[in-house]
Design an enzyme around this catalytic site. Structure first.
Site, PDB file in Angstrom:
ATOM      1  CE  LYS A   1       4.913   1.878  21.038  1.00  0.00           C
ATOM      2  NZ  LYS A   1       6.161   2.133  21.755  1.00  0.00           N
TER       3      LYS A   1
ATOM      4  CB  THR B   1       4.944   1.795  26.618  1.00  0.00           C
ATOM      5  OG1 THR B   1       5.956   2.718  26.247  1.00  0.00           O
ATOM      6  CG2 THR B   1       4.750   0.763  25.550  1.00  0.00           C
TER       7      THR B   1
ATOM      8  CD  GLU C   1      33.976  11.448  47.808  1.00  0.00           C
ATOM      9  OE1 GLU C   1      34.787  10.844  48.542  1.00  0.00           O
ATOM     10  OE2 GLU C   1      34.306  12.389  47.069  1.00  0.00           O
TER      11      GLU C   1
ATOM     12  CB  SER D   1      10.920   4.072  31.740  1.00  0.00           C
ATOM     13  OG  SER D   1      11.547   5.220  32.242  1.00  0.00           O
TER      14      SER D   1
HETATM   15  C1  R5P Z   1      11.280   0.321  24.768  1.00  0.00           C
HETATM   16  O1  R5P Z   1      12.020   0.023  23.842  1.00  0.00           O
HETATM   17  C2  R5P Z   1      11.144  -0.515  25.973  1.00  0.00           C
HETATM   18  O2  R5P Z   1      11.038  -1.865  25.639  1.00  0.00           O
HETATM   19  C3  R5P Z   1       9.948  -0.096  26.809  1.00  0.00           C
HETATM   20  O3  R5P Z   1       8.780  -0.292  26.027  1.00  0.00           O
HETATM   21  C4  R5P Z   1      10.050   1.340  27.206  1.00  0.00           C
HETATM   22  O4  R5P Z   1      11.285   1.598  27.825  1.00  0.00           O
HETATM   23  C5  R5P Z   1       8.937   1.706  28.154  1.00  0.00           C
HETATM   24  O5  R5P Z   1       9.058   3.054  28.499  1.00  0.00           O
HETATM   25  P1  R5P Z   1       7.882   3.841  29.196  1.00  0.00           P
HETATM   26  O6  R5P Z   1       7.459   3.059  30.395  1.00  0.00           O
HETATM   27  O7  R5P Z   1       8.492   5.173  29.560  1.00  0.00           O
HETATM   28  O8  R5P Z   1       6.785   3.998  28.190  1.00  0.00           O
END
Ligand code: R5P
Length: 279
Positions: free
Chosen positions: A181, A215, A37, A211
């Protein structure tokens, strides 16, 4: 007396802001009890407080709420700077039964805030979830300035990032485009550059969030296949889940640059200069 209060995930940015504003950082204690905590304490008197902290990862949310509570008990005004607003991607109901996470977190943060400044929320309408004065700070100009005289073109990995690519290209003084895309199947997505030829060019791919890096890696691979001379990856918020930064570098990226909204080894650009305009 005015003080900047630094959340533990935003130390660098808070220090930069404190320096630029000529306002000291507050003497605070943040620690965890043995059971995990969070405990926070504001160790000095202050009338006005600027709290700098993310709603990512989850433990930062609790810390932020407690910092607000501590500040609210001492200060007349509590301003919030949220460098990275986590949960911003769940900003609506995509499937029946889901929570609108962005709205819930925003309401919690708004409770003990007089105003909020958020750096590049995933979608602009998130600002309305805050029920208080909430402003959007665009960190992209700081990122774009880094690439001046380095790249020839800016490209958005999807249409959603097109306006960001356009603005960046204006600052850099170069052309811009985006990847279109097309969904082939449930798991397969085809990405094609909409207009531009990129052979022999130095190209920057710009996005708001990295993330998993999937992408970026896909975009870098396509640009490499089409014989771009150099490929740069630039992003505001580097979440770097699952070793994303390593994957991006391995895919043939010349330089990976993210800002200090999330402090990482690749945070070579600070958004402080942009944030300070709102304080
Ligand atoms: C999507 O709408 C965001 O703008 C990024 O393109 C996305 O979050 C990237 O995610 P990741 O790195 O997992 O491909």
């Amino acid at each position: 007396m005015k003080r900047v209060v630094a959340g533990s995930s935003s130390q660098r940015l808070a220090n930069e802001l404190s320096h630029k504003l000529g306002v000291k950082t507050a003497d605070i204690t943040i620690k965890r009890f043995p059971d995990g905590e969070c405990y926070v304490k504001l160790n000095e008197a202050c009338d006005h407080v600027i709290i700098v902290g993310n709603t990512y990862p989850d433990e930062s949310i609790i810390e932020l709420l407690l910092l607000q509570d501590a500040a609210r008990r001492k200060a007349k005004t509590v301003e919030m700077v949220i460098p990275y607003f986590g949960y911003g991607r769940q900003d609506k109901i995509f499937q029946d039964g889901e929570a609108i996470s962005a709205e819930k977190i925003a309401r919690l943060v708004a409770q003990d805030a007089d105003r909020v400044v958020i750096v590049n929320p995933h979608k602009e309408h998130i600002l309305h979830f805050f029920t208080k004065d909430a402003q959007l700070c665009d960190g992209m100009p700081a990122l774009a300035r880094h690439f001046k005289n380095i790249v020839d073109d800016v490209i958005a990995p999807d249409k959603g990032a097109l306006s960001m690519a356009q603005k960046a290209s204006e600052i850099i003084g170069c052309s811009y485009d985006y990847f279109e895309k097309t969904r082939i199947s449930g798991s397969e997505v085809k990405m094609e550059i909409k207009h531009m030829g990129i052979e022999g060019r130095r190209v920057l791919i710009i996005d708001d969030i990295i993330s998993t890096g999937g992408t970026m890696v896909k975009a870098i691979e396509i640009l490499r296949e089409q014989h771009a001379k150099e490929v740069y990856a630039g992003c505001i918020h580097g979440l770097f889940a699952k070793g994303a930064a390593g994957k991006i570098m391995k895919s043939g990226c010349t330089e990976l640059v993210v800002t200090d909204t999330i402090e990482t080894a690749y945070s070579t650009v600070s958004v402080a200069e942009e944030v300070v305009k709102f304080l």
